[in-house]
Design a protein around this motif. Structure first.
Motif, PDB file in Angstrom:
ATOM      1  N   GLU A   5       0.827  -1.203   0.000  1.00 56.01           N
ATOM      2  CA  GLU A   5       0.000   0.000   0.000  1.00 56.01           C
ATOM      3  C   GLU A   5       0.864   1.257   0.000  1.00 56.01           C
ATOM      4  OE1 GLU A   5      -2.742  -0.272   3.249  1.00 56.01           O
ATOM      5  OE2 GLU A   5      -3.732  -2.079   2.468  1.00 56.01           O
ATOM      6  N   GLU A   6       1.976   1.212   0.760  1.00 51.74           N
ATOM      7  CA  GLU A   6       2.878   2.361   0.797  1.00 51.74           C
ATOM      8  C   GLU A   6       3.566   2.575  -0.550  1.00 51.74           C
ATOM      9  OE1 GLU A   6       3.803   4.668   3.328  1.00 51.74           O
ATOM     10  OE2 GLU A   6       1.851   3.975   4.049  1.00 51.74           O
ATOM     11  N   LEU A   7       3.978   1.487  -1.179  1.00 53.18           N
ATOM     12  CA  LEU A   7       4.599   1.610  -2.504  1.00 53.18           C
ATOM     13  C   LEU A   7       3.645   2.250  -3.499  1.00 53.18           C
ATOM     14  CD1 LEU A   7       6.554  -1.729  -3.131  1.00 53.18           C
ATOM     15  CD2 LEU A   7       7.521   0.571  -3.059  1.00 53.18           C
ATOM     16  N   ALA A   8       2.410   1.795  -3.484  1.00 49.85           N
ATOM     17  CA  ALA A   8       1.419   2.336  -4.416  1.00 49.85           C
ATOM     18  C   ALA A   8       1.182   3.821  -4.187  1.00 49.85           C
ATOM     19  CB  ALA A   8       0.110   1.566  -4.283  1.00 49.85           C
ATOM     20  N   PRO A  34      17.124 -11.127   7.334  1.00 53.96           N
ATOM     21  CA  PRO A  34      17.310 -10.401   8.595  1.00 53.96           C
ATOM     22  C   PRO A  34      17.515  -8.899   8.410  1.00 53.96           C
ATOM     23  CG  PRO A  34      18.555 -12.441   8.620  1.00 53.96           C
ATOM     24  CD  PRO A  34      18.024 -12.293   7.228  1.00 53.96           C
ATOM     25  N   PHE A  35      18.315  -8.506   7.431  1.00 53.76           N
ATOM     26  CA  PHE A  35      18.594  -7.080   7.249  1.00 53.76           C
ATOM     27  C   PHE A  35      17.328  -6.328   6.867  1.00 53.76           C
ATOM     28  CE2 PHE A  35      19.559  -3.517   4.395  1.00 53.76           C
ATOM     29  CZ  PHE A  35      20.311  -2.724   5.257  1.00 53.76           C
ATOM     30  N   PHE A  36      16.629  -6.795   5.837  1.00 54.77           N
ATOM     31  CA  PHE A  36      15.432  -6.095   5.372  1.00 54.77           C
ATOM     32  C   PHE A  36      14.346  -6.109   6.445  1.00 54.77           C
ATOM     33  CE2 PHE A  36      11.402  -5.640   3.119  1.00 54.77           C
ATOM     34  CZ  PHE A  36      11.670  -4.594   2.246  1.00 54.77           C
ATOM     35  N   LYS A  37      14.205  -7.235   7.121  1.00 57.26           N
ATOM     36  CA  LYS A  37      13.158  -7.378   8.132  1.00 57.26           C
ATOM     37  C   LYS A  37      13.343  -6.393   9.283  1.00 57.26           C
ATOM     38  CE  LYS A  37      10.851 -10.960  10.879  1.00 57.26           C
ATOM     39  NZ  LYS A  37      10.856 -12.404  11.232  1.00 57.26           N
ATOM     40  N   MET A  38      14.600  -6.067   9.604  1.00 52.29           N
ATOM     41  CA  MET A  38      14.880  -5.192  10.739  1.00 52.29           C
ATOM     42  C   MET A  38      14.795  -3.706  10.396  1.00 52.29           C
ATOM     43  SD  MET A  38      15.199  -7.109  13.316  1.00 52.29           S
ATOM     44  CE  MET A  38      15.849  -5.939  14.514  1.00 52.29           C
ATOM     45  N   LEU A  39      14.618  -3.389   9.125  1.00 51.62           N
ATOM     46  CA  LEU A  39      14.463  -1.989   8.742  1.00 51.62           C
ATOM     47  C   LEU A  39      13.093  -1.475   9.177  1.00 51.62           C
ATOM     48  CD1 LEU A  39      15.854  -2.024   5.077  1.00 51.62           C
ATOM     49  CD2 LEU A  39      17.021  -1.137   7.111  1.00 51.62           C
ATOM     50  N   SER A  40      12.995  -0.174   9.396  1.00 52.35           N
ATOM     51  CA  SER A  40      11.690   0.419   9.665  1.00 52.35           C
ATOM     52  C   SER A  40      10.835   0.312   8.417  1.00 52.35           C
ATOM     53  CB  SER A  40      11.840   1.891  10.068  1.00 52.35           C
ATOM     54  OG  SER A  40      12.285   2.655   8.943  1.00 52.35           O
ATOM     55  N   ARG A  41       9.520   0.478   8.585  1.00 51.79           N
ATOM     56  CA  ARG A  41       8.639   0.379   7.422  1.00 51.79           C
ATOM     57  C   ARG A  41       8.989   1.433   6.364  1.00 51.79           C
ATOM     58  NH1 ARG A  41       7.323  -2.901   8.259  1.00 51.79           N
ATOM     59  NH2 ARG A  41       5.350  -3.275   9.337  1.00 51.79           N
ATOM     60  N   ASP A  42       9.273   2.646   6.799  1.00 48.99           N
ATOM     61  CA  ASP A  42       9.637   3.708   5.851  1.00 48.99           C
ATOM     62  C   ASP A  42      10.877   3.334   5.062  1.00 48.99           C
ATOM     63  OD1 ASP A  42       7.534   5.337   6.444  1.00 48.99           O
ATOM     64  OD2 ASP A  42       8.640   6.669   7.796  1.00 48.99           O
ATOM     65  N   LYS A  43      11.890   2.783   5.744  1.00 45.98           N
ATOM     66  CA  LYS A  43      13.131   2.417   5.059  1.00 45.98           C
ATOM     67  C   LYS A  43      12.921   1.231   4.117  1.00 45.98           C
ATOM     68  CE  LYS A  43      15.802   5.597   6.622  1.00 45.98           C
ATOM     69  NZ  LYS A  43      16.284   6.656   5.677  1.00 45.98           N
ATOM     70  N   GLN A  44      12.052   0.307   4.492  1.00 42.02           N
ATOM     71  CA  GLN A  44      11.748  -0.807   3.594  1.00 42.02           C
ATOM     72  C   GLN A  44      11.135  -0.292   2.295  1.00 42.02           C
ATOM     73  OE1 GLN A  44       9.211  -3.074   6.213  1.00 42.02           O
ATOM     74  NE2 GLN A  44      10.851  -4.472   6.822  1.00 42.02           N
ATOM     75  N   VAL A  45      10.208   0.632   2.424  1.00 44.74           N
ATOM     76  CA  VAL A  45       9.570   1.204   1.237  1.00 44.74           C
ATOM     77  C   VAL A  45      10.581   2.017   0.430  1.00 44.74           C
ATOM     78  CG1 VAL A  45       7.766   2.781   0.411  1.00 44.74           C
ATOM     79  CG2 VAL A  45       7.286   1.212   2.314  1.00 44.74           C
ATOM     80  N   GLU A  46      11.425   2.788   1.106  1.00 47.59           N
ATOM     81  CA  GLU A  46      12.461   3.569   0.420  1.00 47.59           C
ATOM     82  C   GLU A  46      13.393   2.651  -0.362  1.00 47.59           C
ATOM     83  OE1 GLU A  46      14.769   6.647   2.367  1.00 47.59           O
ATOM     84  OE2 GLU A  46      13.158   6.924   3.830  1.00 47.59           O
ATOM     85  N   LEU A  47      13.803   1.556   0.257  1.00 44.88           N
ATOM     86  CA  LEU A  47      14.716   0.615  -0.395  1.00 44.88           C
ATOM     87  C   LEU A  47      14.092   0.033  -1.663  1.00 44.88           C
ATOM     88  CD1 LEU A  47      16.877  -2.090   1.362  1.00 44.88           C
ATOM     89  CD2 LEU A  47      15.590  -2.625  -0.705  1.00 44.88           C
TER      90      LEU A  47
END
Length: 399
Positions: A227-230, A268-281
């Protein structure tokens, strides 16, 4: 409900329907008569404690392919165990009625003055089964598991189960109703199921706790990311199709996007990112690809890269790509980092299209018959394509 009135209430001139001790014999269950079926079979409905069925007072007529008797599918242990656990932890209710039948043609005689008499022998385990289960076997078997395995057996014996009961239907008539119930019901679309699951998890912490126990909490996270990506990514705006949306300019269902994120959310790396950083990545990754494959993103209907196949494959290798980016000391939220890693592997990617011609680079991702990506649409094909791309990625740099 049961026609049992406490002496104390009776003495005060008041009355109340209360549950009896489990396994009272005979047990009288208050019922309501409904309209007859087209076949003339009477039906009743009401609530009974699980102990009126369990153990030994029901039969599930499973289909036997050798004798052609029965019609029920075999139960699934995973469904039984999951439901039993959810009931035990008070996560779910069972508000919908099971469908049962009393086959004896004299079944109507068991209804007296608005009550169904459930008679048990002195030794409960020797009771002859009376109810045939037409629909609801997993609910009954989950309750049976709790009755046999839990310390608080009386709680589960007294669990009130809504039911609809046919009186005197034959096996063939049961089969007709089983077919209607199971062939006409439409399951919830997966995209809507993911959206509803996310909303439930937001509103009820116990839902998320249950998902974590079952290893399915990634579904909620993946729905949130989709939803954030969209909403935030220029690459994915108007491209992800959520429940009840028209196809319009979309190229990918939210179900496919959610499923594609599972490997990343296991990293592990991606999972530990904040939601904002996951979407940014993720946004940076796809912008990095667009930098050197502009036509595929400007004309997404002509390419598979923003469709199910492309997204599943590219998100799978992204787990490895992130490690390459990090080992080189580059930013995981900058598009240029992914362009550096992916430009050469995707430019060298080649395969045969439907005409047998070799296509290379961006042309590989064209839709059939011009492109070759479509020949990898099966599970085995996707694994081959993932392996091809992974073999072309730069090796990790260790300082």
């Amino acid at each position: 409900m049961f026609n049992i009135i406490s002496n104390e209430l009776e003495a005060t001139g008041m009355s109340e329907v209360v549950s009896p001790p489990p396994f009272s014999a005979p047990m009288r269950i208050e019922v309501t008569k409904g309209p007859k079926l087209r076949s003339g079979i009477p039906i009743i409905s009401g609530f009974m404690p699980a102990g009126a069925l369990i153990p030994g007072n029901y039969i599930i007529p499973h289909h036997d392919p050798r004798t052609k008797n029965g019609y029920q599918r075999l139960p699934q242990d995973a469904r039984i165990n999951e439901l039993a656990l959810d009931l035990k932890k008070n996560r779910v209710d069972l508000p919908t009625a099971i469908l049962i039948n009393i086959r004896d043609r004299a079944a109507k005689e068991s209804i007296q003055n608005g009550f169904l008499d459930v008679k048990f022998s002195d030794e409960l385990m020797n009771t002859v089964a009376k109810f045939y289960v037409v629909d609801g076997q997993h609910r009954i078997l989950a309750l049976e598991k709790l009755i046999f395995e839990e310390e608080n057996k009386d709680k589960w014996r007294s669990y009130m189960l809504p039911f609809v009961c046919m009186l005197g239907a034959t096996e063939e008539q049961e089969m007709d109703q089983f077919y209607i119930v199971n062939s006409k019901a439409k399951s919830v679309r997966t995209d809507l199921a993911y959206e509803l699951l996310k909303q439930r998890a937001e509103n009820d912490p116990s839902v998320l706790s249950a998902l974590i126990e079952k290893g399915k909490d990634w579904q909620v996270t993946a729905q949130e990311i989709s939803e954030e990506l969209a909403a935030r990514s220029p690459v994915w705006r108007d491209r992800i199709r959520f429940a009840a949306m028209e196809k319009d300019k979309t190229t990918l269902s939210s179900t496919s996007m959610v499923s594609s994120l599972k490997p990343l959310l296991s990293s592990p790396f991606f999972k530990m990112l904040s939601r904002d950083k996951q979407v940014e990545l993720l946004d940076a990754f796809w912008r990095g690809l667009r930098n050197f494959m502009m036509d595929a993103f400007d004309n997404p209907e002509k390419y598979t890269i923003q469709k199910g196949l492309g997204v599943v494959v590219l998100h799978m290798i992204l787990v490895q790509v992130i490690e390459v980016v990090r080992s080189n000391g580059w930013s995981v939220t900058e598009a240029e980092s992914y362009e550096k890693v992916m430009r050469e592997p995707l430019s060298r990617l080649q395969g045969d299209n439907a005409s047998g011609d070799v296509v290379l680079g961006i042309d590989f991702w064209k839709t059939a018959p011009e492109g070759a990506a479509g020949t990898h649409s099966s599970s085995a094909g996707r694994r081959v394509l993932i392996a091809k791309l992974q073999s072309q990625l730069p090796r990790l740099s260790i300082s």
